[in-house]
Design a protein around this motif. Sequence first.
Motif, PDB file in Angstrom:
ATOM      1  N   UNK A 341      53.916 119.820  39.994  1.00 55.07           N
ATOM      2  CA  UNK A 341      52.896 120.142  38.975  1.00 55.07           C
ATOM      3  C   UNK A 341      53.508 120.114  37.572  1.00 55.07           C
ATOM      4  N   UNK A 342      54.822 120.363  37.488  1.00 62.09           N
ATOM      5  CA  UNK A 342      55.502 120.383  36.198  1.00 62.09           C
ATOM      6  C   UNK A 342      55.845 118.948  35.816  1.00 62.09           C
ATOM      7  N   UNK A 343      55.335 118.495  34.689  1.00 60.10           N
ATOM      8  CA  UNK A 343      55.543 117.114  34.287  1.00 60.10           C
ATOM      9  C   UNK A 343      54.550 116.160  34.921  1.00 60.10           C
ATOM     10  N   UNK A 344      53.415 116.668  35.372  1.00 61.88           N
ATOM     11  CA  UNK A 344      52.402 115.857  36.038  1.00 61.88           C
ATOM     12  C   UNK A 344      51.762 114.882  35.061  1.00 61.88           C
ATOM     13  N   UNK A 345      50.962 113.947  35.617  1.00 62.97           N
ATOM     14  CA  UNK A 345      50.220 113.045  34.742  1.00 62.97           C
ATOM     15  C   UNK A 345      49.156 113.841  33.985  1.00 62.97           C
ATOM     16  N   UNK A 346      48.849 113.482  32.740  1.00 64.40           N
ATOM     17  CA  UNK A 346      47.886 114.249  31.945  1.00 64.40           C
ATOM     18  C   UNK A 346      46.521 114.352  32.620  1.00 64.40           C
ATOM     19  N   UNK A 347      45.852 115.473  32.364  1.00 67.51           N
ATOM     20  CA  UNK A 347      44.541 115.714  32.963  1.00 67.51           C
ATOM     21  C   UNK A 347      43.475 114.786  32.391  1.00 67.51           C
ATOM     22  N   UNK A 348      43.663 114.325  31.173  1.00 67.78           N
ATOM     23  CA  UNK A 348      42.645 113.500  30.529  1.00 67.78           C
ATOM     24  C   UNK A 348      43.159 112.094  30.257  1.00 67.78           C
ATOM     25  N   UNK A 349      42.201 111.186  30.109  1.00 68.06           N
ATOM     26  CA  UNK A 349      42.476 109.843  29.597  1.00 68.06           C
ATOM     27  C   UNK A 349      41.829 109.724  28.223  1.00 68.06           C
ATOM     28  N   UNK A 350      42.299 108.779  27.434  1.00 65.64           N
ATOM     29  CA  UNK A 350      41.758 108.594  26.091  1.00 65.64           C
ATOM     30  C   UNK A 350      40.307 108.134  26.159  1.00 65.64           C
ATOM     31  N   UNK A 351      39.509 108.600  25.209  1.00 66.00           N
ATOM     32  CA  UNK A 351      38.118 108.170  25.076  1.00 66.00           C
ATOM     33  C   UNK A 351      38.086 106.983  24.113  1.00 66.00           C
ATOM     34  N   UNK A 352      37.692 105.810  24.610  1.00 65.68           N
ATOM     35  CA  UNK A 352      37.782 104.590  23.815  1.00 65.68           C
ATOM     36  C   UNK A 352      36.408 103.992  23.562  1.00 65.68           C
ATOM     37  N   UNK A 353      36.228 103.506  22.354  1.00 68.87           N
ATOM     38  CA  UNK A 353      35.042 102.715  22.020  1.00 68.87           C
ATOM     39  C   UNK A 353      35.347 101.245  22.321  1.00 68.87           C
ATOM     40  N   UNK A 354      34.331 100.430  22.340  1.00 71.51           N
ATOM     41  CA  UNK A 354      34.533  99.003  22.578  1.00 71.51           C
ATOM     42  C   UNK A 354      35.506  98.427  21.554  1.00 71.51           C
ATOM     43  N   UNK A 355      36.492  97.685  22.049  1.00 72.35           N
ATOM     44  CA  UNK A 355      37.456  97.052  21.156  1.00 72.35           C
ATOM     45  C   UNK A 355      38.651  97.911  20.825  1.00 72.35           C
ATOM     46  N   UNK A 356      38.684  99.154  21.280  1.00 73.31           N
ATOM     47  CA  UNK A 356      39.829 100.026  21.019  1.00 73.31           C
ATOM     48  C   UNK A 356      40.832  99.957  22.168  1.00 73.31           C
ATOM     49  N   UNK A 357      42.088 100.229  21.828  1.00 74.40           N
ATOM     50  CA  UNK A 357      43.162 100.241  22.814  1.00 74.40           C
ATOM     51  C   UNK A 357      43.955 101.541  22.655  1.00 74.40           C
ATOM     52  N   UNK A 358      44.582 101.972  23.751  1.00 78.07           N
ATOM     53  CA  UNK A 358      45.304 103.241  23.712  1.00 78.07           C
ATOM     54  C   UNK A 358      46.671 103.110  24.356  1.00 78.07           C
ATOM     55  N   UNK A 359      47.636 103.819  23.795  1.00 76.81           N
ATOM     56  CA  UNK A 359      48.952 104.006  24.384  1.00 76.81           C
ATOM     57  C   UNK A 359      48.960 105.409  24.981  1.00 76.81           C
ATOM     58  N   UNK A 360      48.831 105.492  26.310  1.00 76.90           N
ATOM     59  CA  UNK A 360      48.670 106.776  26.973  1.00 76.90           C
ATOM     60  C   UNK A 360      49.931 107.167  27.723  1.00 76.90           C
ATOM     61  N   UNK A 361      50.340 108.433  27.632  1.00 77.07           N
ATOM     62  CA  UNK A 361      51.530 108.880  28.375  1.00 77.07           C
ATOM     63  C   UNK A 361      51.252 108.899  29.880  1.00 77.07           C
ATOM     64  N   UNK A 362      52.248 108.523  30.657  1.00 77.93           N
ATOM     65  CA  UNK A 362      52.100 108.524  32.108  1.00 77.93           C
ATOM     66  C   UNK A 362      52.366 109.895  32.706  1.00 77.93           C
ATOM     67  N   UNK A 363      53.199 110.689  32.031  1.00 79.30           N
ATOM     68  CA  UNK A 363      53.536 112.022  32.515  1.00 79.30           C
ATOM     69  C   UNK A 363      53.615 112.983  31.345  1.00 79.30           C
ATOM     70  N   UNK A 364      53.483 114.260  31.646  1.00 78.84           N
ATOM     71  CA  UNK A 364      53.688 115.279  30.627  1.00 78.84           C
ATOM     72  C   UNK A 364      55.186 115.450  30.395  1.00 78.84           C
ATOM     73  N   UNK A 365      55.601 115.378  29.157  1.00 75.06           N
ATOM     74  CA  UNK A 365      57.031 115.438  28.828  1.00 75.06           C
ATOM     75  C   UNK A 365      57.540 116.868  28.970  1.00 75.06           C
ATOM     76  N   UNK A 406      44.710 111.336  20.092  1.00 76.84           N
ATOM     77  CA  UNK A 406      43.791 112.167  20.861  1.00 76.84           C
ATOM     78  C   UNK A 406      44.610 112.916  21.909  1.00 76.84           C
ATOM     79  N   UNK A 407      44.475 114.223  21.927  1.00 77.21           N
ATOM     80  CA  UNK A 407      45.256 115.024  22.864  1.00 77.21           C
ATOM     81  C   UNK A 407      44.716 114.834  24.285  1.00 77.21           C
ATOM     82  N   UNK A 408      45.634 114.637  25.228  1.00 78.91           N
ATOM     83  CA  UNK A 408      45.235 114.419  26.625  1.00 78.91           C
ATOM     84  C   UNK A 408      45.836 115.468  27.565  1.00 78.91           C
ATOM     85  N   UNK A 409      46.752 116.277  27.075  1.00 77.05           N
ATOM     86  CA  UNK A 409      47.340 117.342  27.891  1.00 77.05           C
ATOM     87  C   UNK A 409      47.846 118.441  26.967  1.00 77.05           C
ATOM     88  N   UNK A 410      47.498 119.704  27.242  1.00 79.53           N
ATOM     89  CA  UNK A 410      47.917 120.787  26.348  1.00 79.53           C
ATOM     90  C   UNK A 410      49.328 121.279  26.635  1.00 79.53           C
TER      91      UNK A 410
END
Length: 874
Positions: A341-365, A406-410
């Motif tokens: 559970x420690x260092x798990x993948x974030x609970x959320x994914x980025x909310x994207x509009x059409x044409x947007x791209x995101x660099x999302x973390x794979x794990x909580x640092x 955009x925050x994806x994990x607190x």
Amino acid sequence: MKFLRGLFILLITLPAQINAQESANNSLPKRIYTTKRLVKKPVIDGYINEEAWNVVEWSSDFTQKDPDEGKLPTYQTMFKVMYDAKYLYIALRAFDDEPDKIENRLSRRDGFAGDRINVIIDSYHDKRTAFVFTTTAAGVKGEEFASQNGGNWDDSWNPIWYTDAKIDDKGWTAEMKIPLTQLRFGKDKEQIWGFNVNRTIFRLQERSLWQRIPNDQAGFISEAGELHGLKDLKSQRQLEIQPFTVLQYDKYPPEVGNPYRTGKDFKVNAGLDAKIGITNDLTLDLTVNPDFGQVEADPGAIALDGFQIFFREQRPFFVENSNIFDYQFANGSDNIFYSRRIGRNPHRSATLANGEFADEPQNSRILGAAKFSGKTRDGWSIGILESVTGNEYAEIKQTNGKKREEIVEPLTSYFVTRVQKDFNERNSFIGGIFTATNRNLNGNFNELHKAAYTGGIDFQHNWKNREYYIDGNVIFSHVLGSKEAIEQTQLSITRLFQRPDANHVTVDPNRTSLTGTGGRIEMGKNGGDKWRYNTGLIWRSPELELNDVGFLRSTDQVLQFLNVDYLWLVPTETYRNMSINAEQLTEYDFQGNLNRIRFELAGNINWIKNERTRIGIGANFSRFNNFFLRGGPRWRSANSRYVFTSFNSDNGKKFAFSFDYTNVHSDEDVFSRNRFAIGFSYQPFDSFNISLRNQLELTKDRSQYVATTANGANARYILGTMKNDELTTTLRFTYSINPNVSIQFYGQPFISRGRFSDFKYVNISTAKRFTDRVNIYAQNQITNQNDVFVVDENVDGTADYSFSNPDFSFVQLQTNLVARWEYIPGSELFLVWARGSVGSADVDNDLIDSVSNQVFNGPANDTFLIKLTYRFRR
């Protein structure tokens, strides 16, 4: 609640009602070896002919442990022990009249391959734990921390020590030099430690012990001999600092237009691990910005029942000394602390509009983590762990070219503390655990718990020379959060309070907390004559929730179990040992419903030539499932019967193989499964080992859950006939250039294909016959329109509801190639190549063709990594 109060009273009072004075000590007399201080220091080169060793006497007279317990071994073993202010020195002589047949197999550290000797040191002398140092005939070292009186052997412990071995015309010899900083002991002027030596002759699969321990004797560490003569030892506080540097290059298929997926990335990382001896008994482990880049990938798996899948921890910081924090309160994998559970993948994914791209973390640092652990001489085991993971953000490239976050994990803090206290001459213990998970939600993440707390008390009492025992635990959980978070917890598949026929639970949308309990009480016999047995009770209340920092698969259960074993421990001309096991299990829910009765009978035979056979049968009756319809009414599953068998050849040979088969079949042909597994390992020469395992699982389920939808005011629970085929191949090889340099490969392609037909909906979910439980759609009621099934249930020409085509064919490839060089003790260089890919195949394709396409033609992600560590030690 009356039931729980009664059970709790029984749990805390029953041990006191047992008269421990009836204990009869039938253990064999303790052998004693008296050591002395050295005069000259020996050179640790594997040769034992130096004058330095003449200070002390040899000890021998080993007896067999396996296969013919109590008899003289085929070849004897001798040892010497001496010490100085900083080290313990051990010389070993393993006699063998056929030295050319000694298995001096090279392997990576902790490979435990070939002929070997284990030195078992209970320096606490608590008769429950021990430090185990292993040297093979090839000079490969291995270490384990044994706990639970020999019931758990943890090879993740990696102390710094020195060893070497040599083969000669009398057999083989070895020397060990063990720093006292790696052991834990008290302040007595003259120490008495538990001590034993175990030798394995690999080609004969024969074990012999210095201190004999009969096979009918419960316990292992408690039955060891004693090491005397250790005088005026001063506590040696450990101090080790290990910085590391990582260079990582990632290559992957680029995504057109995505600035974050250009096809390659390069990054540099650095961090620090430290081990600080606060006292001789207690150690503080620290890690800052840990790296887990060389960790082996998880095996492929598909959760068709909707429940989460348990994966074992593989990250070094959390694996080492994990036994201290282990708290398996029930059966299966459920545990108050699940470090993944420690260092798990974030609970959320980025909310994207059409044409947007995101660099999302794979794990909580993981910003940092610390462990304070150890065991004191007066019987206290202590473990404290604190870890903090930071806020995680997805960087989003907007259509106007600007970037936003955009925050994806607190920010989250994880705290775990574990204590145990031995008493009653180490025959009993009582302990506890407490965990706290706190999130800095900052007005966001209403779907997450703001805080989660769990705790538990456990105990064990042994009597009559540890032949009989009683143990158990009681746990609680308390989670807090917004109304949305707690309602989501009530609705989750672990609880499903919305079940329409459950009158003992209801969904309360206004709750902001949830409190539950669980536990186990068990008693039995695990030593003495040929009979072994245990019986007990397990419960998980509907409100129990552990999944913030623990692992909990399901709730609302009360399980009663009984196991009986009969053992044949004396070898004959046919077998080495044999056993028969009978199991019985009954399951209820907290509403009082009977949900399952299971019986199983199994037999195990270890043949005289060391092949092993297992065979068994079992049956499930009165099966009901509260979770099958994912919030719908209780479902009756068909009664089923199963058989299983396995065969393993002698793993002491250069070529060994295994075969496993399982068949499950239910009444009315509702469910059937055949699982085949075959594997082999081959050691063509001492430095190279290869193994391959293939598993094929063929399942047909006429009642596989598909979806829940609405038909007017009524819910429709849709099922289908699923043919699910799964194929897994696991390939491993290890090439060891010498004990400190090795190359390892792990590869696993996996495919799971599910094809659905004969869709139906639930009619009377608890009807006795399957044909009464469901209604099958007629051809004029259901049509497939572009992979969406449209249902006109009343055949009035208007669609009533629809659901997506559930067919799937999931293909995954995971590989890992690691070259490791321990250039000085405790300091390592890793070169790593990892390749992984995930895809979907045509459900009509052949399984092997689908896997081959993914392995050889599918797009893949490649990671190349160099990691350098250096351990500073005082």
